[in-house]
Design a protein around this motif. Sequence first.
Motif, PDB file in Angstrom:
ATOM      1  N   HIS A  59     -44.242-113.568  -4.464  1.00 45.19           N
ATOM      2  CA  HIS A  59     -44.904-112.817  -3.402  1.00 45.19           C
ATOM      3  C   HIS A  59     -44.807-111.300  -3.611  1.00 45.19           C
ATOM      4  O   HIS A  59     -45.088-110.539  -2.687  1.00 45.19           O
ATOM      5  CB  HIS A  59     -44.295-113.180  -2.035  1.00 45.19           C
ATOM      6  N   ALA A  64     -46.078-107.919  -5.586  1.00 43.30           N
ATOM      7  CA  ALA A  64     -47.103-107.290  -6.418  1.00 43.30           C
ATOM      8  C   ALA A  64     -48.086-108.313  -6.971  1.00 43.30           C
ATOM      9  O   ALA A  64     -48.355-108.371  -8.174  1.00 43.30           O
ATOM     10  CB  ALA A  64     -46.456-106.503  -7.555  1.00 43.30           C
ATOM     11  N   THR A  65     -48.638-109.113  -6.078  1.00 44.80           N
ATOM     12  CA  THR A  65     -49.595-110.131  -6.479  1.00 44.80           C
ATOM     13  C   THR A  65     -50.629-110.327  -5.380  1.00 44.80           C
ATOM     14  O   THR A  65     -50.554-109.691  -4.327  1.00 44.80           O
ATOM     15  CB  THR A  65     -48.876-111.469  -6.771  1.00 44.80           C
ATOM     16  N   GLU A  66     -51.609-111.177  -5.646  1.00 47.24           N
ATOM     17  CA  GLU A  66     -52.549-111.613  -4.632  1.00 47.24           C
ATOM     18  C   GLU A  66     -52.514-113.133  -4.575  1.00 47.24           C
ATOM     19  O   GLU A  66     -52.274-113.794  -5.581  1.00 47.24           O
ATOM     20  CB  GLU A  66     -53.974-111.145  -4.950  1.00 47.24           C
ATOM     21  N   ASN A 106     -53.189-109.402  -0.459  1.00 45.86           N
ATOM     22  CA  ASN A 106     -52.166-108.864  -1.347  1.00 45.86           C
ATOM     23  C   ASN A 106     -50.786-109.282  -0.831  1.00 45.86           C
ATOM     24  O   ASN A 106     -50.651-109.795   0.279  1.00 45.86           O
ATOM     25  CB  ASN A 106     -52.282-107.340  -1.484  1.00 45.86           C
ATOM     26  N   SER A 107     -49.764-109.064  -1.656  1.00 48.93           N
ATOM     27  CA  SER A 107     -48.424-109.509  -1.277  1.00 48.93           C
ATOM     28  C   SER A 107     -47.388-108.644  -1.962  1.00 48.93           C
ATOM     29  O   SER A 107     -47.454-108.437  -3.178  1.00 48.93           O
ATOM     30  CB  SER A 107     -48.240-110.982  -1.671  1.00 48.93           C
ATOM     31  N   PHE A 108     -46.425-108.124  -1.164  1.00 50.69           N
ATOM     32  CA  PHE A 108     -45.406-107.219  -1.699  1.00 50.69           C
ATOM     33  C   PHE A 108     -44.034-107.475  -1.079  1.00 50.69           C
ATOM     34  O   PHE A 108     -43.256-106.549  -0.903  1.00 50.69           O
ATOM     35  CB  PHE A 108     -45.805-105.759  -1.427  1.00 50.69           C
ATOM     36  N   TRP A 161     -49.357-109.219   4.687  1.00 47.72           N
ATOM     37  CA  TRP A 161     -50.082-108.428   3.696  1.00 47.72           C
ATOM     38  C   TRP A 161     -50.255-106.999   4.178  1.00 47.72           C
ATOM     39  O   TRP A 161     -50.030-106.672   5.338  1.00 47.72           O
ATOM     40  CB  TRP A 161     -51.431-109.077   3.372  1.00 47.72           C
ATOM     41  N   HIS A 162     -50.658-106.120   3.240  1.00 48.92           N
ATOM     42  CA  HIS A 162     -50.794-104.684   3.528  1.00 48.92           C
ATOM     43  C   HIS A 162     -52.270-104.305   3.557  1.00 48.92           C
ATOM     44  O   HIS A 162     -52.859-104.006   2.520  1.00 48.92           O
ATOM     45  CB  HIS A 162     -50.093-103.863   2.444  1.00 48.92           C
ATOM     46  N   ARG A 176     -53.405-100.996   1.772  1.00 48.72           N
ATOM     47  CA  ARG A 176     -53.357-100.868   0.319  1.00 48.72           C
ATOM     48  C   ARG A 176     -54.633-101.314  -0.370  1.00 48.72           C
ATOM     49  O   ARG A 176     -54.757-101.170  -1.584  1.00 48.72           O
ATOM     50  CB  ARG A 176     -52.154-101.640  -0.238  1.00 48.72           C
ATOM     51  N   ASN A 177     -55.567-101.860   0.366  1.00 54.50           N
ATOM     52  CA  ASN A 177     -56.850-102.237  -0.232  1.00 54.50           C
ATOM     53  C   ASN A 177     -57.690-100.992  -0.486  1.00 54.50           C
ATOM     54  O   ASN A 177     -57.755-100.091   0.353  1.00 54.50           O
ATOM     55  CB  ASN A 177     -57.607-103.184   0.699  1.00 54.50           C
TER      56      ASN A 177
END
Length: 203
Positions: free
Chosen positions: A119, A121-123, A136-138, A176-177, A180-181
């Motif tokens: 989870h 730095a990925t989607e 997204n996922s951080f 999700w953020h 950041r998109n």
Amino acid sequence: MIPVLVTQNVVVDHTRGERRDTLDQAWAEFLAACGLLAVPVPNHPAAVDLLTAADAGGLLLTGGNDLAAYGGSAPERDAVEACLVAAAIERGLPVLGVCRGMQFLLHRFGARLEPVTGHVATEHVIETGEGPRMVNSFHRWGARAGAGPLRVTARAADGVVEAVAALELRVAGLMWHPERNAVADVRDVALFRDHLGVGSCAR
């Protein structure tokens, strides 16, 4: 635009001996697209007074530091957010938590967080009430269930909770953020506008 209190990350500058409150500039841009004015909140107990002084329309808990209960190094942020959330709920103001912000809400209502893999730095695809979507996922911490009044509204394929809501308390969270998109997702804009009181998305 409706002013919304926005909590900040704590970053330590060891070369200057400073503990700094920081906020990604992308938040101001994203919130403006939602008809909201970002009002950054210092990590200081007096910040709770901003709920009245700024005539805030709601509270946004942003991402960043791990919770102190899970090894994080910013207990002052946890304390301020606890006061802000309690005051917002008491006053009937909407609260929206993003990533760490949702973790804070889960923890506050008694959920157990655990380390999660895949989870950061990925989607990935999540399942929501409106169907699947890519986000997204951080995050390194997550929950497998809601807690108290928090109802699960979205999950990842591995079962990790991706969104929660307690409509009776005007509290919601997402992992999700949206800020950041590169281009704001209209679904996120609509979510922020609706939850924080602006009304339906007009983009």
